[in-house]
Design a protein around this motif. Sequence first.
Motif, PDB file in Angstrom:
ATOM      1  N   ALA A 161      -2.334   3.896   6.068  1.00 61.17           N
ATOM      2  CA  ALA A 161      -1.219   4.762   5.676  1.00 61.17           C
ATOM      3  C   ALA A 161      -0.055   3.973   5.084  1.00 61.17           C
ATOM      4  O   ALA A 161       0.974   4.561   4.744  1.00 61.17           O
ATOM      5  CB  ALA A 161      -0.745   5.575   6.868  1.00 61.17           C
ATOM      6  N   GLY A 162      -0.215   2.646   4.973  1.00 57.45           N
ATOM      7  CA  GLY A 162       0.785   1.842   4.299  1.00 57.45           C
ATOM      8  C   GLY A 162       1.704   1.047   5.185  1.00 57.45           C
ATOM      9  O   GLY A 162       2.571   0.312   4.697  1.00 57.45           O
TER      10      GLY A 162
ATOM     11  N   MET B 128       0.845  -1.202   0.000  1.00 58.49           N
ATOM     12  CA  MET B 128       0.000   0.000   0.000  1.00 58.49           C
ATOM     13  C   MET B 128       0.875   1.245   0.000  1.00 58.49           C
ATOM     14  O   MET B 128       1.940   1.280   0.596  1.00 58.49           O
ATOM     15  CB  MET B 128      -0.903   0.017   1.243  1.00 58.49           C
ATOM     16  N   SER B 129       0.419   2.265  -0.682  1.00 59.82           N
ATOM     17  CA  SER B 129       1.113   3.550  -0.640  1.00 59.82           C
ATOM     18  C   SER B 129       0.515   4.387   0.480  1.00 59.82           C
ATOM     19  O   SER B 129      -0.578   4.128   0.963  1.00 59.82           O
ATOM     20  CB  SER B 129       0.961   4.280  -1.976  1.00 59.82           C
ATOM     21  N   GLY B 130       1.248   5.411   0.903  1.00 58.19           N
ATOM     22  CA  GLY B 130       0.752   6.261   1.977  1.00 58.19           C
ATOM     23  C   GLY B 130       1.898   6.836   2.766  1.00 58.19           C
ATOM     24  O   GLY B 130       3.072   6.577   2.502  1.00 58.19           O
ATOM     25  N   MET B 131       1.557   7.623   3.779  1.00 57.73           N
ATOM     26  CA  MET B 131       2.550   8.327   4.581  1.00 57.73           C
ATOM     27  C   MET B 131       3.494   7.376   5.314  1.00 57.73           C
ATOM     28  O   MET B 131       4.635   7.745   5.616  1.00 57.73           O
ATOM     29  CB  MET B 131       1.831   9.237   5.587  1.00 57.73           C
ATOM     30  N   LEU B 132       3.051   6.150   5.579  1.00 58.45           N
ATOM     31  CA  LEU B 132       3.872   5.185   6.313  1.00 58.45           C
ATOM     32  C   LEU B 132       4.284   4.004   5.446  1.00 58.45           C
ATOM     33  O   LEU B 132       4.655   2.939   5.962  1.00 58.45           O
ATOM     34  CB  LEU B 132       3.123   4.680   7.549  1.00 58.45           C
ATOM     35  N   ALA B 133       4.262   4.171   4.152  1.00 60.09           N
ATOM     36  CA  ALA B 133       4.601   3.076   3.243  1.00 60.09           C
ATOM     37  C   ALA B 133       6.007   2.561   3.537  1.00 60.09           C
ATOM     38  O   ALA B 133       6.950   3.337   3.713  1.00 60.09           O
ATOM     39  CB  ALA B 133       4.515   3.552   1.799  1.00 60.09           C
ATOM     40  N   GLY B 134       6.129   1.235   3.609  1.00 57.61           N
ATOM     41  CA  GLY B 134       7.419   0.610   3.844  1.00 57.61           C
ATOM     42  C   GLY B 134       7.802   0.497   5.305  1.00 57.61           C
ATOM     43  O   GLY B 134       8.842  -0.085   5.632  1.00 57.61           O
ATOM     44  N   LYS B 135       7.006   1.037   6.200  1.00 56.38           N
ATOM     45  CA  LYS B 135       7.335   1.005   7.625  1.00 56.38           C
ATOM     46  C   LYS B 135       6.567  -0.107   8.338  1.00 56.38           C
ATOM     47  O   LYS B 135       5.519  -0.562   7.884  1.00 56.38           O
ATOM     48  CB  LYS B 135       7.030   2.357   8.271  1.00 56.38           C
ATOM     49  N   VAL B 136       7.125  -0.517   9.481  1.00 53.68           N
ATOM     50  CA  VAL B 136       6.508  -1.546  10.311  1.00 53.68           C
ATOM     51  C   VAL B 136       6.145  -0.924  11.653  1.00 53.68           C
ATOM     52  O   VAL B 136       6.997  -0.332  12.320  1.00 53.68           O
ATOM     53  CB  VAL B 136       7.465  -2.731  10.516  1.00 53.68           C
TER      54      VAL B 136
END
Length: 304
Positions: free
Chosen positions: A30-31, A1-9
């Motif tokens: 938010a990703g 998902m794309s969003g402000m938190l994309a790629g974060k855990v």
Amino acid sequence: MSGMLAGKVAVVTGAGGGIGREIALAMGRAGAKVVVNDIGAALTGEGKTEGPAQTVAEEIKAAGGTAVPNTDSVAERASAHNIIETAVQHFGRVDIVVNNAGNLRDRVFHKMSEEEWSQVINVHLNGTFYVSRAAANYFREQESGAFVHMTSTSGLIGNFGQANYSAAKLGIAALSKSIALDMNRYNVRSNCIAPFAWSRMTSSIPANTPEEKARVVKLQKMEAGKVAPMAVFLASDQAKEVNGQIFAVRANEIMLFSQPRPIRSVHMSEGWTPESIAEIAAPAMKHHFMALERSPDAIDWDPI
């Protein structure tokens, strides 16, 4: 998902309902990949079940996100460590920790038992430390990370019958500031939110007198979902300049809280005696004494 938190855990504790659930769902939208932690117990600690954490994790996945449930307790070091390890084992890293897990054992101070004291301190203050400490090594090694802790105006300002909760929540604010100071060099941020929202925890607030009932009516107007956007923002890279701060969120209102600083000083060249303090120092400072207020006294305007 794309969003402000994309790629974060993200790890969100106490995320099976109320504010925690809304934050976990918002993190997913938010990703972020989300570890949904909740022991699945009543506020009194009974009836543990995997249900709430699993349900919220499934909601995140149904919306197109990624999530796993976790039912470990924050109140013990080993189990709190397992919460963070769940993130690392499933997603390879951890970027965000939201310390939201909580309980209540309200009792007027002169009737509060040691058990009621320790149960609240263990979940709120010790739990925040244990989970944060478990994540700290990972944050330091990767030189990035964001802590979002839940404090309360009961601790920042005061409230009746909540000595245990107030002490824990004010302690969390101090802990957050210390984390911010110690870990800023590693690009790790630590901030607090004091949420105003109707949730499973606040639903246990007594409502016997007309004043208490009126307070509950106001609380019921404050949706838990209103807190989530601030948590997402503070967890994101957009908040890279925000560290060691205390915010409150009440419906559509965001407040920035002051933090204790000297407001008045008196000096005696030859030193003070108890008598001169009574005669000079105390009267000179009395005008600046903090009022014996509760949260509703200090924040006495209606939410918008």
